[in-house]
Design an enzyme around this catalytic site. Structure first.
Site, PDB file in Angstrom:
ATOM      1  N   GLU A 131      34.337 101.501  25.852  1.00 10.72           N
ATOM      2  CA  GLU A 131      34.611 100.598  27.072  1.00 10.72           C
ATOM      3  C   GLU A 131      35.747 101.282  27.857  1.00 10.72           C
ATOM      4  O   GLU A 131      36.811 101.509  27.342  1.00 10.72           O
ATOM      5  CB  GLU A 131      34.738  99.054  26.527  1.00 10.72           C
ATOM      6  CG  GLU A 131      35.114  98.311  27.630  1.00 10.72           C
ATOM      7  CD  GLU A 131      35.487  96.712  27.425  1.00 10.72           C
ATOM      8  OE1 GLU A 131      35.599  96.528  26.082  1.00 10.72           O
ATOM      9  OE2 GLU A 131      35.378  95.990  28.303  1.00 10.72           O
ATOM     10  N   GLY A 271      44.434  97.212  22.495  1.00 14.55           N
ATOM     11  CA  GLY A 271      44.726  96.603  21.448  1.00 14.55           C
ATOM     12  C   GLY A 271      43.473  96.855  20.306  1.00 14.55           C
ATOM     13  O   GLY A 271      43.815  97.115  18.987  1.00 14.55           O
ATOM     14  N   MET A 273      38.939  97.148  20.021  1.00 14.45           N
ATOM     15  CA  MET A 273      37.675  96.982  20.611  1.00 14.45           C
ATOM     16  C   MET A 273      36.470  96.539  19.850  1.00 14.45           C
ATOM     17  O   MET A 273      36.428  96.897  18.540  1.00 14.45           O
ATOM     18  CB  MET A 273      37.340  98.482  20.773  1.00 14.45           C
ATOM     19  CG  MET A 273      36.016  98.889  21.879  1.00 14.45           C
ATOM     20  SD  MET A 273      36.007  98.061  23.321  1.00 14.45           S
ATOM     21  CE  MET A 273      34.221  97.704  23.608  1.00 14.45           C
ATOM     22  N   GLU A 274      35.701  95.692  20.439  1.00 16.21           N
ATOM     23  CA  GLU A 274      34.620  95.113  19.792  1.00 16.21           C
ATOM     24  C   GLU A 274      33.542  95.604  19.594  1.00 16.21           C
ATOM     25  O   GLU A 274      32.313  94.950  19.609  1.00 16.21           O
ATOM     26  CB  GLU A 274      34.266  93.677  20.495  1.00 16.21           C
ATOM     27  CG  GLU A 274      33.730  93.907  21.890  1.00 16.21           C
ATOM     28  CD  GLU A 274      34.537  93.919  23.096  1.00 16.21           C
ATOM     29  OE1 GLU A 274      35.689  94.255  22.793  1.00 16.21           O
ATOM     30  OE2 GLU A 274      34.277  93.650  24.205  1.00 16.21           O
ATOM     31  N   ASN A 275      33.125  97.037  19.375  1.00 19.17           N
ATOM     32  CA  ASN A 275      32.033  97.916  19.239  1.00 19.17           C
ATOM     33  C   ASN A 275      31.058  97.025  18.219  1.00 19.17           C
ATOM     34  O   ASN A 275      31.346  96.672  17.170  1.00 19.17           O
ATOM     35  CB  ASN A 275      32.128  99.023  18.488  1.00 19.17           C
ATOM     36  CG  ASN A 275      33.540  99.701  19.424  1.00 19.17           C
ATOM     37  OD1 ASN A 275      33.407 100.061  20.704  1.00 19.17           O
ATOM     38  ND2 ASN A 275      34.572 100.128  18.571  1.00 19.17           N
ATOM     39  N   HIS A 307      39.758  87.776  18.036  1.00 21.13           N
ATOM     40  CA  HIS A 307      39.453  87.994  19.446  1.00 21.13           C
ATOM     41  C   HIS A 307      38.059  89.010  19.376  1.00 21.13           C
ATOM     42  O   HIS A 307      37.061  88.826  19.913  1.00 21.13           O
ATOM     43  CB  HIS A 307      40.366  88.531  20.179  1.00 21.13           C
ATOM     44  CG  HIS A 307      40.212  88.940  21.589  1.00 21.13           C
ATOM     45  ND1 HIS A 307      40.542  88.324  22.779  1.00 21.13           N
ATOM     46  CD2 HIS A 307      39.626  90.201  21.927  1.00 21.13           C
ATOM     47  CE1 HIS A 307      40.070  88.846  23.757  1.00 21.13           C
ATOM     48  NE2 HIS A 307      39.506  89.886  23.387  1.00 21.13           N
ATOM     49  N   GLU A 308      38.427  89.886  18.771  1.00 22.74           N
ATOM     50  CA  GLU A 308      37.427  91.092  18.460  1.00 22.74           C
ATOM     51  C   GLU A 308      35.978  90.650  17.634  1.00 22.74           C
ATOM     52  O   GLU A 308      34.990  90.878  18.420  1.00 22.74           O
ATOM     53  CB  GLU A 308      37.728  92.485  17.890  1.00 22.74           C
ATOM     54  CG  GLU A 308      39.156  92.993  18.567  1.00 22.74           C
ATOM     55  CD  GLU A 308      38.977  93.140  20.097  1.00 22.74           C
ATOM     56  OE1 GLU A 308      37.874  93.359  20.535  1.00 22.74           O
ATOM     57  OE2 GLU A 308      40.089  93.023  20.675  1.00 22.74           O
ATOM     58  N   HIS A 311      34.049  88.508  20.087  1.00 26.59           N
ATOM     59  CA  HIS A 311      33.342  89.025  21.285  1.00 26.59           C
ATOM     60  C   HIS A 311      31.659  89.333  20.581  1.00 26.59           C
ATOM     61  O   HIS A 311      30.920  89.413  21.398  1.00 26.59           O
ATOM     62  CB  HIS A 311      33.847  90.244  21.263  1.00 26.59           C
ATOM     63  CG  HIS A 311      34.875  90.665  22.592  1.00 26.59           C
ATOM     64  ND1 HIS A 311      34.662  90.046  23.686  1.00 26.59           N
ATOM     65  CD2 HIS A 311      36.081  91.306  22.670  1.00 26.59           C
ATOM     66  CE1 HIS A 311      35.704  90.355  24.479  1.00 26.59           C
ATOM     67  NE2 HIS A 311      36.453  90.863  23.931  1.00 26.59           N
TER      68      HIS A 311
HETATM   69  N1  ARG Z   1      37.451  94.959  25.002  1.00 27.68           N
HETATM   70  C1  ARG Z   1      38.566  95.239  24.707  1.00 27.68           C
HETATM   71  C2  ARG Z   1      39.277  93.950  24.282  1.00 27.68           C
HETATM   72  O1  ARG Z   1      38.863  93.269  23.574  1.00 27.68           O
HETATM   73  C3  ARG Z   1      39.271  96.105  25.517  1.00 27.68           C
HETATM   74  C4  ARG Z   1      39.053  97.317  25.534  1.00 27.68           C
HETATM   75  C5  ARG Z   1      39.577  98.014  26.927  1.00 27.68           C
HETATM   76  N2  ARG Z   1      39.330  99.276  26.993  1.00 27.68           N
HETATM   77  C6  ARG Z   1      39.684  99.737  28.108  1.00 27.68           C
HETATM   78  N3  ARG Z   1      39.693 101.212  28.071  1.00 27.68           N
HETATM   79  N4  ARG Z   1      39.970  99.378  29.172  1.00 27.68           N
HETATM   80  O2  ARG Z   1      39.790  93.264  24.845  1.00 27.68           O
HETATM   81 ZN    ZN Z   2      38.474  91.351  24.331  1.00 32.56          ZN
END
Ligand code: ARG
Ligand code: ZN
Length: 883
Positions: A131, A271, A273-275, A307-308, A311
């Site tokens: 992301e 912080g 990432m929700e892969n 949070h993750e 998601h």
């Molecule tokens: N989706 C992630 C979150 O939980 C943030 C990732 C953002 N990454 C980036 N390269 N802008 O908030």
């Molecule tokens: Zn997020």
């Protein structure tokens, strides 16, 4: 690199959105993993939109193309061509299969986007961050969130060097290969956008737990970290289990794969990432133990884990149509995370923390040259839009909607949103439509909030008519113009309110045209420029408590007398508004000190807090927050011309007055009592005690620094946890210059091999105020542990200096700006995302007093004049100078 946001490179616009001409129904990925070179074979089953006549275009960056074939036939070089940022291929039809093979270089990837190496090349591990647009650095692909595909991923690698192989989805076989190599396959049954792809490979340890979902699925939870960190993952495991239960109960959402992996890395831009099925965390947001984590960090780990995990539904099962809709997943998920944290801890304290963050981080953004709507209309570099506005203001908008619908109505709405958009990529309109439809209300007016930058200001004025026993409350709203939007529309602003009598009790409410009369709290919605609300049967001139719980993200201006704010501070049962009354009173007090005007507010603030200081009913953590005036950034936001040194001095003066009013004896006695109760326990009461103890020690240090340092030295020596250790060290460093030398060295040695603890050591010193700060930062930069290549370390030193040390950074001679700009440039060559993020600290430079303003402009202009800036940094610097 070097694409610059000028006329030559046009922005991406929301208005230009087109559905994809080509989709990928299924993708098969094969990785031959290596530290220096990794080969990626991709097999794409293509689907063509019959309504469009576009050639097949795939995104790709920094890829070395080794081979390409269409429907089994190798393509001649005339049948494809590289275009700016991608590949165009001739001859594809609906149902065609495109096969590519590319080489990428993980160890050379310092941007930490795509496939990269975490840690030293001999011992580190490989991982991905996709992301928003990192997948295109792994293979050629339509790298956009509205293309959702099934994934089959096979990883191959040397077994000794990469014993653990992970990818998202469910495991689908593993085995040995010749020459000490092995393989593992993963199949994800849920189609997903490319930004949710992830893999991890290397030497990692794990902890595991079995979990059964409310709907009866058995799930293996596995948290992975390097050997020296794995024992610090147990708290995150507990937090994960709590999050999963909570989402089942609060939103009816169950997990949907057989495994859920979480991995910790020290090298991460954000912080976490929700892969899908394979969350990856900055170690800072996952590891926790008493020896290295503060209480605040424990709560942060709990929140980010949640949070993750959340998601998985708000983001993964229902994803975003395009990146303009980012707040659809981020604002909603932050709101879900905040609600969870409020349920796990203290709701009013959580609200105070969130609003303080909004004011510190989002309001300045919304008032400056980087202002953008929660749903931006255009961008050059999407990574620059993972902002406080998209996240925190976005969460406030969801909170308003939830408040409007009520708990049951909001749940009906989210149920419909999830069920009707499951497996789709959705828009903000889809979200509002589902919430509205489930409740038979039209939420379209709230869309205005999403499209308009700037923080609305509300003016409130009350008139009491004693003979008619009527109270008329007039509310008016105004949103200041911003660069892109000179004229702003009124937005619907829910104002939750109560009226207080002079004895501190809430009065019954009888509002014209509003039902539920006779209660003591209600919500009025201000949706015009100005409205008047008439309350009848009001027995006495009331004191209004407005925006209770902070019911809308606005700036309220109300003509309170200091005594009225003091009354709310003493009596409002809404914990948030009680704190808020204190904050407003402190602002008045600051104004009085600044202008040398009537000191009534100063006295009122100090007296009210002195009265609360020994109130046994009051939560210790709330008291600690009440004893803390708004920070320097917030104070600066209210000034037309900003002199950071003056603001610092003013805030110190105010705290000095409070400390003096409380008195050294009382502070000392309170500190001793709290210190005697110290334990390492993590329960709310213990955390609250530590928080108050630290605040009391800071106030004591303003009156009697020698005594405070005596206490701090003992506390440092005996601390059973990091909260006490770091708190004591901060007081020593701030108030005991020479007395801090030995403990700082002791800490440095004790945590020499612990990156997260060492980051705190850098950050603490970078934030010490005053003229000496720059020299200190330069000395710290020479520490062998400092490196620009690690984002946490760069943030700990440079970020803490620029955003946590207003007097140190904003030196009148501009040396702080020049030093910082040089480092941004060096950082930009390594990691554009981090450079651009750190550059935002210049926000607000236009309002600095002239000498500093000129120096800041020179530093920014010097950056802008560089011809090798990344698109990330160029956009931020460009906007900053334009605004
Ligand atoms: N989706 C992630 C979150 O939980 C943030 C990732 C953002 N990454 C980036 N390269 N802008 O908030
Ligand atoms: Zn997020």
């Amino acid at each position: 690199m070097n694409a610059r946001p000028d006329a030559a490179s046009l922005p991406i616009r929301l208005a230009d959105y087109r559905a994809p001409a080509w989709r990928v129904e299924h993708v098969e990925l094969d990785f031959e993993l290596g530290i220096d070179a990794t080969e990626v074979a991709a097999k794409l089953l293509l689907r063509r939109d019959p309504a469009q006549d576009e050639p097949l275009r795939l995104d790709g960056e920094n890829l070395e193309l080794l081979s390409i074939a269409l429907d089994g036939q190798p393509l001649p070089t005339t049948a494809y061509r590289t275009i700016d940022g991608g590949l165009e291929v001739d001859g594809a039809r609906d149902g065609s299969v495109l096969e590519t093979r590319v080489r990428v270089q993980p160890a050379a990837n310092t941007a930490l986007e795509g496939l990269y190496l975490s840690g030293p090349r001999e011992t580190g591990f490989l991982l991905t961050q996709c992301e928003a647009q990192g997948f295109r650095r792994i293979t050629y692909f339509p790298d956009r969130p509205d293309v959702q595909s099934g994934y089959t991923v096979t990883l191959r690698a040397d077994r000794a060097r990469f014993p653990v192989l992970l990818a998202g989805g469910n495991p689908d076989g593993a085995g040995e290969l010749e020459g000490g190599r092995h393989w593992a396959r993963f199949v994800d049954p849920h189609p997903k956008p490319s930004y949710l792809f992830a893999l991890v490979a290397g030497r990692l340890e794990k902890i595991e737990r079995d979990y059964r979902t409310a709907d009866g699925r058995d799930v293996q939870l596995k948290i992975w970290a390097e050997a020296d960190a794995i024992e610090r993952c147990h708290y995150a495991m507990d937090a994960l289990e709590r999050s999963m239960r909570w989402d089942e109960q609060a939103y009816g959402r169950n997990y949907d794969l057989a495994v859920f992996h979480v991995v910790a890395t020290h090298d991460f831009n954000m912080g976490a990432m929700e892969n899908k099925g394979l969350n990856i965390f900055n170690a800072k947001c996952l590891l926790a133990d008493a020896d290295t984590s503060t209480d605040d960090e424990y709560r942060r780990v709990e929140a980010v884990v949640a949070h993750e995990y959340f998601h998985n539904w708000s983001g993964n099962r229902v994803t975003c149509r395009d990146w303009f809709q980012l707040s659809l997943k981020e604002g909603f998920t932050v709101f879900r995370e905040q609600s969870f944290s409020a349920d796990m801890n203290s709701a009013p304290l959580k609200r105070i923390e969130d609003v303080a963050l909004l004011r510190r981080a989002q309001f300045p953004e919304d008032a400056g040259p980087l202002a953008h709507p929660v749903r931006p209309a255009e961008y050059h570099e999407i990574n620059n839009f993972y902002t406080a506005t998209v996240y925190e203001k976005g969460a406030e908008l969801v909170r308003m909607l939830a408040g409007k619908l009520g708990a049951a109505g909001f749940r009906r709405g989210t149920d419909l949103y999830f069920s009707s958009n499951d497996g789709r990529s959705a828009t903000i309109e889809d979200f509002l439509a589902a919430l509205g439809e489930a409740n038979g209300v039209d939420l379209a007016p709230y869309l205005a909030w999403y499209g308009q930058a700037g923080t609305p200001h509300i003016k409130a004025h009350g008139d009491y008519d004693a003979t008619r026993r009527e109270y008329a409350l007039t509310l008016a709203q105004h949103t200041p113009p911003s660069a892109q939007q000179p004229h702003k529309q009124p937005v619907p602003i829910p104002v939750k309110l109560a009226l207080f009598g002079t004895d501190g009790h809430m009065l019954p409410l009888h509002l014209d045209g509003q039902t539920a009369n006779g209660g003591t709290e209600l919500v009025v919605v201000l949706d015009h420029a100005e409205q008047r609300f008439l309350f009848r049967d009001v027995a006495e001139r009331p004191v209004p408590s407005l925006l209770r719980g902070y019911s809308a993200p606005v700036i309220l201006e109300c003509d309170y007398a200091p005594a009225e704010l003091a009354l709310l501070l003493a009596h409002d049962p809404d914990g948030f508004n009680r704190w808020e009354a204190g904050q407003q009173l402190a602002l008045r007090a600051c104004d009085a000190l600044r202008d040398g005007s009537d000191p009534q507010a100063v006295t009122a603030w100090c007296d009210a807090l002195a009265a609360l200081f020994d109130d046994a009913q009051l939560d210790a953590a709330l008291l600690a927050d009440l004893l803390t005036p708004p920070g320097e950034i917030e104070l600066a936001e209210r000034e037309a011309v900003v002199d950071p040194a003056r603001i610092h001095a003013l805030r110190q003066q105010l705290q000095q007055r409070l400390a003096a009013r409380l008195g050294a004896e009382r502070l000392d006695a309170r500190f001793r009592r709290l210190a005697a109760q110290t334990t390492a326990a993590l329960d709310a009461a213990s955390q609250a005690g530590r928080r108050l103890k630290q605040r009391v020690l800071q106030l004591l240090a303003l009156l009697d620094p020698a005594l405070a340092c005596d206490h701090a030295a003992v506390q440092y020596r005996d601390a059973p946890n990091m909260t006490d250790r770091l708190g004591a060290l901060a007081v020593l460093a701030r108030h005991g210059a020479t007395r801090s030398v030995e403990p700082l060295a002791h800490y440095r040695a004790r945590y020499a091999d612990d990156p997260l603890a060492l980051d705190k050591w850098f950050a603490l010193q970078a934030q010490l105020p005053g003229e000496g700060a720059l020299a200190r930062v330069q000395a710290l930069e020479a520490d062998p542990a400092f490196t620009l290549k690690n984002p946490n370390r760069a943030r700990a030193l440079l970020g803490s200096y620029a955003s946590g040390n207003p007097t140190g950074f904003h030196r009148a001679d501009g040396a702080g700006y020049r030093y910082y700009a040089r480092h941004l440039l060096a950082l930009d060559a390594l990691n554009p995302q981090i450079a651009a993020r750190l550059a935002t600290v210049f926000n607000g430079w236009q309002r600095l007093e002239p000498q500093r303003r000129d120096a800041a402009r020179d530093a920014l202009a010097g950056l802008a004049a560089q011809d090798r800036l990344s698109r990330n940094l160029a956009e931020i610097v460009g906007n900053m100078l334009r605004g």
